[in-house]
Motif scaffolding. Structure first.
Motif, PDB file in Angstrom:
ATOM      1  N   ASP A  79      45.716  28.619  39.048  1.00 27.18           N
ATOM      2  CA  ASP A  79      46.227  29.690  38.315  1.00 27.18           C
ATOM      3  C   ASP A  79      47.849  29.443  38.118  1.00 27.18           C
ATOM      4  O   ASP A  79      48.352  29.356  39.035  1.00 27.18           O
ATOM      5  N   ALA A  82      51.234  32.535  38.347  1.00 25.20           N
ATOM      6  CA  ALA A  82      50.337  33.601  38.896  1.00 25.20           C
ATOM      7  C   ALA A  82      50.978  34.794  39.369  1.00 25.20           C
ATOM      8  O   ALA A  82      50.109  35.773  39.351  1.00 25.20           O
ATOM      9  N   GLY A  85      49.916  38.106  40.680  1.00 25.48           N
ATOM     10  CA  GLY A  85      48.571  37.907  41.363  1.00 25.48           C
ATOM     11  C   GLY A  85      47.198  38.336  41.008  1.00 25.48           C
ATOM     12  O   GLY A  85      46.299  38.132  41.370  1.00 25.48           O
ATOM     13  N   TRP A  87      45.621  37.679  38.063  1.00 27.02           N
ATOM     14  CA  TRP A  87      44.676  36.990  37.609  1.00 27.02           C
ATOM     15  C   TRP A  87      43.886  36.060  38.800  1.00 27.02           C
ATOM     16  O   TRP A  87      42.824  35.965  38.713  1.00 27.02           O
ATOM     17  N   SER A  88      44.506  35.814  39.732  1.00 26.99           N
ATOM     18  CA  SER A  88      44.169  35.240  41.066  1.00 26.99           C
ATOM     19  C   SER A  88      43.185  36.276  41.662  1.00 26.99           C
ATOM     20  O   SER A  88      42.215  35.737  42.230  1.00 26.99           O
ATOM     21  N   GLN A  89      43.401  37.398  41.824  1.00 28.68           N
ATOM     22  CA  GLN A  89      42.610  38.413  42.180  1.00 28.68           C
ATOM     23  C   GLN A  89      41.348  38.425  41.550  1.00 28.68           C
ATOM     24  O   GLN A  89      40.142  38.334  42.010  1.00 28.68           O
ATOM     25  N   ALA A  92      39.510  34.847  42.027  1.00 30.70           N
ATOM     26  CA  ALA A  92      38.714  34.949  43.475  1.00 30.70           C
ATOM     27  C   ALA A  92      37.579  35.703  43.719  1.00 30.70           C
ATOM     28  O   ALA A  92      36.533  35.407  44.255  1.00 30.70           O
ATOM     29  N   VAL A 104      40.614  29.007  44.851  1.00 30.01           N
ATOM     30  CA  VAL A 104      41.573  29.475  43.867  1.00 30.01           C
ATOM     31  C   VAL A 104      43.034  29.113  44.483  1.00 30.01           C
ATOM     32  O   VAL A 104      43.289  29.374  45.531  1.00 30.01           O
ATOM     33  N   GLY A 106      47.122  29.468  43.271  1.00 27.73           N
ATOM     34  CA  GLY A 106      47.972  29.525  42.168  1.00 27.73           C
ATOM     35  C   GLY A 106      49.514  29.356  42.685  1.00 27.73           C
ATOM     36  O   GLY A 106      49.804  29.105  43.746  1.00 27.73           O
ATOM     37  N   VAL A 118      43.226  33.005  48.380  1.00 28.58           N
ATOM     38  CA  VAL A 118      43.998  32.249  47.465  1.00 28.58           C
ATOM     39  C   VAL A 118      45.020  31.529  48.025  1.00 28.58           C
ATOM     40  O   VAL A 118      45.787  32.127  48.693  1.00 28.58           O
ATOM     41  N   LEU A 120      48.369  30.103  47.582  1.00 27.86           N
ATOM     42  CA  LEU A 120      49.619  30.300  47.026  1.00 27.86           C
ATOM     43  C   LEU A 120      50.824  29.611  46.877  1.00 27.86           C
ATOM     44  O   LEU A 120      51.197  29.410  48.336  1.00 27.86           O
TER      45      LEU A 120
END
Length: 241
Positions: A79, A82, A85, A87-89, A92, A104, A106, A118, A120
């Motif tokens: 991502d 990101a 967050g 989109w990452s949520q 995931a 994932v 980000g 994720v 990050l």
């Protein structure tokens, strides 16, 4: 007996009448007031809050996935841009990423609270060492989906803003071509003015299908849309096949 008006069954106001209006406070610009008013009346903002997503943007990737089916369990996702967050949520949850087995990764130069499952990074993706950091975070595995919601702060000069967003798409696409597994997907934010012909031609050489999408949750008055490139051919160009 109570009358219907007292019970709320009569004299019902329209949705327009029920709209929350924000008065311009001292020291607050008109544009800020309009943004706050729009946020308070946005059903996607309310849904994001109710469903535990970081922002309304989560519904953009959810809607695109519901239509184009690019997330599957066990997939690995990167991502780009990101924060905050959302989109990452969504990614995931869709691929089954966990703290024990993160699938994932980000990256953003803005601060983000941790997202379960994720990895990050607080870093600007345009820095030279950023792509390698993401590759190493994936443990040497190929990636199935590269998604980019990156955007520069706008200058107000449309040609300049267009060139800046195209540059971000280009570097995101180059990264995607480097890391994607065969059959992989690349998703990137674009703005009105479309994608440069040269960039679009390059993507069409590397992906089976390339389309522009505007999900329902993308505001109608917004110039944004999303480029979805599916069916990565493993880096083989059309000329080389």
């Amino acid at each position: 007996m109570a009358n219907s008006k007292a019970l709320g069954t009569g004299g019902r106001k329209s949705d327009k009448d029920l709209k929350i209006r924000v008065k311009t406070a001292k020291g607050r610009k008109v544009a800020s007031t309009k943004w706050l008013e729009r946020q308070l009346n946005d059903p996607y903002v309310a849904r994001a809050r109710a469903e535990g997503y970081r922002s309304r943007a989560a519904f953009k990737i959810k809607e695109m996935d519901e239509k184009h089916k690019f997330f599957k369990k066990g997939m690995r996702v990167v991502d780009l841009g990101a924060a905050p967050g959302g989109w990452s949520q969504v990614a995931a949850q869709a691929v089954g990423s966990t703290i024990a087995n993160p699938l994932v990764v980000g990256i953003d130069y803005l601060d983000m609270d941790p997202v379960p499952g994720v990895i990050l990074f607080k870093k600007d993706f345009t820095e030279d060492d950023a792509p390698q950091m993401l590759i190493e975070a994936m443990g040497g595995h190929g990636v199935d989906v590269v998604m980019s919601d990156m955007a520069w702060p706008t200058t107000g000069h449309r040609p300049t803003d267009h060139l800046r967003i195209v540059h971000l798409i280009e570097i995101a696409a180059e990264f995607a071509i480097q890391v994607l597994n065969p059959g992989g997907v690349f998703i990137a934010k674009v703005f009105q003015g479309g994608t440069e012909h040269e960039l679009l031609h390059m993507l069409k050489r590397h992906f089976k299908t390339t389309i522009h999408v505007k999900p329902p949750s993308s505001r109608k008055d917004s110039a944004e849309a999303y480029l979805v490139a599916k069916g990565f051919n493993g880096g083989r160009s059309a000329e080389g096949e």
